[in-house]
Structure formats: C-alpha cells, structure tokens
Write an enzyme that holds these catalytic residues in place. Structure first.
Site, PDB file in Angstrom:
ATOM      1  N   HIS A 265       0.821  -1.218   0.000  1.00 50.84           N
ATOM      2  CA  HIS A 265       0.000   0.000   0.000  1.00 50.84           C
ATOM      3  C   HIS A 265       0.851   1.262   0.000  1.00 50.84           C
ATOM      4  O   HIS A 265       2.069   1.229   0.244  1.00 50.84           O
ATOM      5  CB  HIS A 265      -0.963  -0.008   1.188  1.00 50.84           C
ATOM      6  CG  HIS A 265      -0.315  -0.004   2.553  1.00 50.84           C
ATOM      7  ND1 HIS A 265       0.196   1.125   3.140  1.00 50.84           N
ATOM      8  CD2 HIS A 265      -0.141  -1.006   3.453  1.00 50.84           C
ATOM      9  CE1 HIS A 265       0.666   0.830   4.337  1.00 50.84           C
ATOM     10  NE2 HIS A 265       0.481  -0.466   4.561  1.00 50.84           N
TER      11      HIS A 265
ATOM     12  N   CYS B 237       3.665  -4.816   6.518  1.00 50.15           N
ATOM     13  CA  CYS B 237       3.201  -4.452   5.177  1.00 50.15           C
ATOM     14  C   CYS B 237       4.359  -3.915   4.333  1.00 50.15           C
ATOM     15  O   CYS B 237       5.437  -3.608   4.827  1.00 50.15           O
ATOM     16  CB  CYS B 237       2.093  -3.416   5.261  1.00 50.15           C
ATOM     17  SG  CYS B 237       0.544  -4.053   5.921  1.00 50.15           S
TER      18      CYS B 237
END
Length: 353
Positions: free
Chosen positions: A206, A222
């Site tokens: 992301h 992440c």
C-alpha cells in the site's frame, strides 16, 4: 486527485487485524514507474547507473524519489554524503541499475533486504516482456513480513484503518498516549490511499502517509510504496496476481561476459540472516555458476560484501572497479524543484519540474 462516489463498502475483521473501510473513488494514476524491457540475451540486469550533480536546494531524498529510489539505496550508493545538504555541484550516484530477482519472473516479487518490488506484467506473445520496479518501505524489527508465495486477494481505494490492538499498545509503550485507534480515509491515513491485500494475514502492499520512510524499516509487516507508485501499480494489478516475497540480500548478475554482485544488508528477521554474509555470497555464486562465466576476482567479492552498497558491481578479473565506472559516467545536472512539504502525505504529488 480523487472524488468519492456515494457508494461505500465496509470490511470488518476480528480484533488485532487490519480493518478497512472503503470509499470507492475515481483515481488518476500519474504514470510513474521505472519500466524496463526484460533481457533476452541470458542477462538478468536492467537499467543503468547514473550520476547527477546536486543543486543547492534538493536533498538526497528528493533525488531518490524522483528516480524511484528509496532512502537505503541512495544513501548506500553515496556513503558519507549528507542526506540533507549534499552540496551544490556534488556528484550523486543514482543507482538505477538492478539485478533482477531469481526466476520465475511472474506477477509481483518483493525482495525484502533489497527493499524493492518488481512487477512483471502479463504480455501477449507478440509483445516485449517488461518489468516495473519500485522502492519499498519494509517491516521494522519484531514485525517480519512472511516469506513465500501468495496472491493479491483484494484491492481497496481510500481505505480507513481501525488500528489493531497490538499496534496501539506499541505506540503507547513508545510514549504516544493519544495515538488514534482509527484513521479515516484520506491523505493522513498510514494505509495510504490505495492498498493491495495479499493472501498473507494482515499483509498489504500500500501507499503511505510518510513517503520519506520508503527504503527504511517502517512498517508492521506491510510493504510501503511511494503514493505515486501505488497509484501507478494499483490499476495494473488484477486480483489473483501471484506474489512472491523473498529474502535475498545477495544477488548474482551476468551481462555481456561480466559477472556482477549486488549485496544488501540482511534484515535480521529470518533464519540464516545471522550467517556469514561472505559465506552466503559464496553459496549464491556457486548455485548460479555457469560454464561460460569469467574468472572471479575473490578479493573484489570480499570488498563488495564488506561495502554493501547495493549497486551491482562487476567482480570478475579485469573488470572495471565501481569508482572507475562512476568516473566514466558524464554527470547530468539535477535541476528539478524540491518536492516540498505538500508531498509529505499519502496523496501522489505533482511530478517535479
């Protein structure tokens, strides 16, 4: 850059997991990304090393972001140089030459210690195969990203984030008593404005509201992208795209009868990361070795391992040194405007001019 529609979608999960509240949005990708044709001659290197001369206004981070590089790449390619004031007229090495990850070259491949993501788009039989590559922010100590193969299982525009309890607790231990437990959609959301969900629990690729952390250990597992890179990648990657996450601090490259090494600092979170980096390099060379390889200069191999400059460096006997290669490149003046404070959130900035 976007305007929300009336349609909303809510994704819930159990406590401790990322929770996304989605506002569907219209999005225009700025079209940034380092795209290269895949080699067809048996090589596994793409791109080329560049040198620019700094001006009095830009930082190394401005230069890195313009060339789709992260903090670790630009600083290791220019050891000892000031990040904030490289100095007008200072030659800055721009390490936009990459040894590709081990095959298969399919879908998305994330190399954690190299701090880089590679996307291999599907192509038709009559089209040239390409690769697009981006720098990434990786996990901080204690939050390792899972290794192995998975797929993109969902795509989210304008996610909101209900902060997992364990992350809230970490921030409170660090003295942030008022750290929010919820971030609404928008440019201040740590999840960014675009997110690709992998099949690994809680692991997303992301954007980020702290783009200057790309290239650092910043996440809770992440993979962080510059906002503009997330905007480029998001519409091109369909659900179902294969994702392979690897731990390869040593990459062995071959091009035009030259043998190259790219050595990154191990992240220290995976089995084997405490082993001798030199021994890991010797193993990597042995496993990749081909009969038509040139003779290896083992003294130079040791020097490359010790330096960990990430830049692919030739290590065969008679090959030019990195200093000689850099000296042979004609510097180009870097005259773009700095990104500025307005580029310090999750919104893709305007291209520097």
């Amino acid at each position: 850059m976007h305007s929300p529609s009336p349609t909303t979608a809510i994704v819930r999960s159990v406590p401790g997991l990322h929770v996304l509240v989605l506002l569907l949005a219209w999005w225009v990708a700025p079209g940034w990304g380092a795209t290269f044709s895949l080699p067809t001659d048996g090589s596994n290197l793409v791109g080329r090393l560049q040198v620019v001369t700094a001006d009095a206004h830009n930082t190394l981070l401005d230069i890195a972001r313009h060339y789709d590089l992260g903090y670790d790449e630009i600083t290791r390619a220019n050891p000892g140089m000031s990040v904030w004031l490289p100095g007008e007229g200072t030659p800055v090495v721009v390490p936009t030459e990459f040894i590709l990850p081990p095959q298969p070259w399919v879908g998305i491949v994330v190399n954690i210690p190299q701090r880089r993501l590679y996307y291999f788009p599907r192509h038709k039989a009559n089209e040239a195969a390409t690769v697009v590559t981006f720098p990434i922010g990786i996990a901080r100590p204690g939050w390792p990203t899972p290794l192995g193969s998975t797929r993109i299982i969902a795509k989210y525009k304008d996610p909101a984030w209900i902060v997992p309890k364990d992350i809230q607790a970490e921030h409170r231990r660090q003295g942030e008593a008022n750290f929010p437990d919820y971030f609404p959609p928008g440019p201040n959301n740590p999840m960014g404005m675009l997110a690709l969900e992998t099949g690994f629990s809680q692991i997303f690729i992301h954007g980020t509201n702290r783009p200057w952390g790309v290239g650092m250990e910043v996440s809770h597992g992440c993979v962080h992208l510059y906002p503009e890179n997330a905007a480029y990648l998001f519409p091109k990657v369909p659900a179902g795209t294969p994702v392979r996450i690897i731990n390869q601090p040593v990459l062995v490259g071959y091009r035009k009868h030259q043998l190259y090494l790219s050595v990154s600092t191990p992240v220290g979170e995976y089995p084997g990361d405490q082993d001798s980096l030199l021994m890991r390099t010797i193993d990597a060379i042995s496993q990749s070795r081909s009969q038509d390889w040139p003779t290896i200069d083992w003294d130079r191999v040791r020097q490359v391992v010790d330096a960990k400059r990430i830049v692919p460096i030739p290590v065969n006997i008679g090959a030019p040194s990195l200093d000689r290669i850099i000296a042979s490149i004609k510097p180009e003046h870097y005259g773009y405007e700095p990104y500025g404070i307005e580029a310090n959130d999750a919104s893709p900035p305007d291209a520097p001019h």
